[in-house]
Write a protein that holds these residues in place. Structure first.
Motif, PDB file in Angstrom:
ATOM      1  N   UNK A 199       0.855  -1.187   0.000  1.00  0.00           N
ATOM      2  CA  UNK A 199       0.000   0.000   0.000  1.00  0.00           C
ATOM      3  C   UNK A 199       0.888   1.233   0.000  1.00  0.00           C
ATOM      4  N   UNK A 200       0.742   2.057  -1.032  1.00  0.00           N
ATOM      5  CA  UNK A 200       1.526   3.278  -1.175  1.00  0.00           C
ATOM      6  C   UNK A 200       0.801   4.425  -0.496  1.00  0.00           C
ATOM      7  N   UNK A 201       1.402   4.989   0.548  1.00  0.00           N
ATOM      8  CA  UNK A 201       0.873   6.152   1.266  1.00  0.00           C
ATOM      9  C   UNK A 201      -0.602   6.022   1.628  1.00  0.00           C
ATOM     10  N   UNK A 202      -1.003   4.928   2.263  1.00  0.00           N
ATOM     11  CA  UNK A 202      -2.426   4.778   2.600  1.00  0.00           C
ATOM     12  C   UNK A 202      -2.881   5.892   3.538  1.00  0.00           C
ATOM     13  N   UNK A 203      -4.120   6.309   3.364  1.00  0.00           N
ATOM     14  CA  UNK A 203      -4.638   7.452   4.110  1.00  0.00           C
ATOM     15  C   UNK A 203      -5.666   7.096   5.173  1.00  0.00           C
ATOM     16  N   UNK A 204      -6.275   5.932   5.066  1.00  0.00           N
ATOM     17  CA  UNK A 204      -7.399   5.586   5.935  1.00  0.00           C
ATOM     18  C   UNK A 204      -7.047   4.348   6.757  1.00  0.00           C
ATOM     19  N   UNK A 205      -6.997   4.533   8.062  1.00  0.00           N
ATOM     20  CA  UNK A 205      -6.607   3.453   8.966  1.00  0.00           C
ATOM     21  C   UNK A 205      -7.494   2.220   8.807  1.00  0.00           C
ATOM     22  N   UNK A 259      -5.583   9.632  -4.471  1.00  0.00           N
ATOM     23  CA  UNK A 259      -4.874  10.033  -5.685  1.00  0.00           C
ATOM     24  C   UNK A 259      -4.080   8.928  -6.365  1.00  0.00           C
ATOM     25  N   UNK A 260      -4.129   7.702  -5.874  1.00  0.00           N
ATOM     26  CA  UNK A 260      -3.331   6.648  -6.488  1.00  0.00           C
ATOM     27  C   UNK A 260      -1.851   6.863  -6.220  1.00  0.00           C
ATOM     28  N   UNK A 261      -1.028   6.683  -7.263  1.00  0.00           N
ATOM     29  CA  UNK A 261       0.412   6.905  -7.128  1.00  0.00           C
ATOM     30  C   UNK A 261       0.826   8.025  -8.081  1.00  0.00           C
ATOM     31  N   UNK A 262       1.898   8.741  -7.756  1.00  0.00           N
ATOM     32  CA  UNK A 262       2.380   9.778  -8.674  1.00  0.00           C
ATOM     33  C   UNK A 262       3.004   9.142  -9.920  1.00  0.00           C
ATOM     34  N   UNK A 263       3.152   9.923 -10.958  1.00  0.00           N
ATOM     35  CA  UNK A 263       3.729   9.436 -12.218  1.00  0.00           C
ATOM     36  C   UNK A 263       5.139   8.878 -12.026  1.00  0.00           C
ATOM     37  N   UNK A 264       5.896   9.426 -11.081  1.00  0.00           N
ATOM     38  CA  UNK A 264       7.250   8.924 -10.839  1.00  0.00           C
ATOM     39  C   UNK A 264       7.222   7.478 -10.357  1.00  0.00           C
ATOM     40  N   UNK A 265       6.249   7.140  -9.550  1.00  0.00           N
ATOM     41  CA  UNK A 265       6.093   5.757  -9.084  1.00  0.00           C
ATOM     42  C   UNK A 265       5.541   4.899 -10.209  1.00  0.00           C
ATOM     43  N   UNK A 266       4.543   5.406 -10.902  1.00  0.00           N
ATOM     44  CA  UNK A 266       3.927   4.669 -12.016  1.00  0.00           C
ATOM     45  C   UNK A 266       4.994   4.241 -13.026  1.00  0.00           C
ATOM     46  N   UNK A 285       0.904  -2.760 -10.462  1.00  0.00           N
ATOM     47  CA  UNK A 285       0.129  -1.623  -9.964  1.00  0.00           C
ATOM     48  C   UNK A 285      -1.326  -1.738 -10.395  1.00  0.00           C
ATOM     49  N   UNK A 286      -2.214  -1.614  -9.439  1.00  0.00           N
ATOM     50  CA  UNK A 286      -3.650  -1.567  -9.727  1.00  0.00           C
ATOM     51  C   UNK A 286      -4.044  -0.103  -9.811  1.00  0.00           C
ATOM     52  N   UNK A 287      -4.530   0.287 -10.988  1.00  0.00           N
ATOM     53  CA  UNK A 287      -4.818   1.687 -11.250  1.00  0.00           C
ATOM     54  C   UNK A 287      -5.981   1.822 -12.221  1.00  0.00           C
ATOM     55  N   UNK A 288      -6.766   2.859 -12.018  1.00  0.00           N
ATOM     56  CA  UNK A 288      -7.884   3.120 -12.932  1.00  0.00           C
ATOM     57  C   UNK A 288      -7.384   3.613 -14.283  1.00  0.00           C
ATOM     58  N   UNK A 289      -6.102   3.917 -14.388  1.00  0.00           N
ATOM     59  CA  UNK A 289      -5.537   4.396 -15.654  1.00  0.00           C
ATOM     60  C   UNK A 289      -5.022   3.275 -16.560  1.00  0.00           C
ATOM     61  N   UNK A 290      -5.050   2.035 -16.081  1.00  0.00           N
ATOM     62  CA  UNK A 290      -4.544   0.909 -16.871  1.00  0.00           C
ATOM     63  C   UNK A 290      -5.572   0.470 -17.910  1.00  0.00           C
ATOM     64  N   UNK A 313      10.134   3.561   4.867  1.00  0.00           N
ATOM     65  CA  UNK A 313      10.210   5.003   5.062  1.00  0.00           C
ATOM     66  C   UNK A 313       9.843   5.805   3.816  1.00  0.00           C
ATOM     67  N   UNK A 314       9.707   5.176   2.690  1.00  0.00           N
ATOM     68  CA  UNK A 314       9.333   5.833   1.441  1.00  0.00           C
ATOM     69  C   UNK A 314       9.424   4.826   0.310  1.00  0.00           C
ATOM     70  N   UNK A 315       9.107   5.271  -0.902  1.00  0.00           N
ATOM     71  CA  UNK A 315       9.086   4.347  -2.030  1.00  0.00           C
ATOM     72  C   UNK A 315      10.485   3.848  -2.381  1.00  0.00           C
ATOM     73  N   UNK A 316      11.488   4.701  -2.275  1.00  0.00           N
ATOM     74  CA  UNK A 316      12.864   4.262  -2.555  1.00  0.00           C
ATOM     75  C   UNK A 316      13.294   3.170  -1.584  1.00  0.00           C
ATOM     76  N   UNK A 317      12.975   3.325  -0.316  1.00  0.00           N
ATOM     77  CA  UNK A 317      13.306   2.309   0.680  1.00  0.00           C
ATOM     78  C   UNK A 317      12.559   1.004   0.384  1.00  0.00           C
TER      79      UNK A 317
END
Length: 152
Positions: free
Chosen positions: A5-11, A103-110, A76-81, A60-64
């Motif tokens: 889960x990338x940057x989940x917002x809802x516990x 917001x899904x993931x940023x383009x850099x992650x995509x 990646x599961x995305x509505x843009x696929x 600690x982040x996507x690079x880690x």
């Protein structure tokens, strides 16, 4: 197979995904920052005692995160696929990646993931809840790879 889960917002969503991982025997990676405090009682309330039966790794982040999963294929599961999650051929060592709820993931992650798939939905609606998406995706991936737990 793993769920990330990338940057989940809802516990509550994270708690539900942790319970899913516990029930199906799949580890869960959480890529920070998260939109809530990890000790938030809502995570445990949704995951209940199942949280004690799932391997959870916080990054600690996507690079880690990438440093620890360099050999795995990221899906990646995305509505843009344009590829259906039900037409895609999963592998047992795939990591199923889901973006943050708003917001899904940023383009850099995509750009860094290996595959992009989506769960087919009716045209009138935008997306499923994160935990619901993870359950549908994981169920299909485990079915294809013969990774579902046996019936008790």
């Amino acid at each position: 197979m793993r769920i990330a889960l990338f940057n989940p917002e809802i516990a509550g969503n994270v708690g539900a995904v942790l319970r899913l991982g516990a029930c199906l025997g799949v580890a869960v990676d959480l890529v920070e920052p998260m939109g809530f405090e990890w000790d938030d009682a809502r995570v445990r309330r949704t995951a209940m005692d199942y949280i004690d039966h799932v391997a959870v790794t916080r990054h600690a982040g996507f690079d880690a995160f990438l440093e620890t999963v360099s050999q795995a294929r990221l899906v990646l599961f995305t509505t843009r696929a344009t590829v259906s999650a039900y037409d895609f051929a999963y592998r047992p060592d795939d990591i199923l990646l889901f973006g943050k709820e708003s917001a899904g993931v940023p383009d850099t992650v995509r750009a860094l993931v290996h595959e992009h798939v989506r769960i087919p939905l009716r045209a009138e609606v935008r997306s499923l809840n994160l935990a619901t998406s993870a359950a549908l995706a994981l169920g299909e991936a485990l079915r294809q790879t013969n990774g579902l737990p046996p019936l008790a």
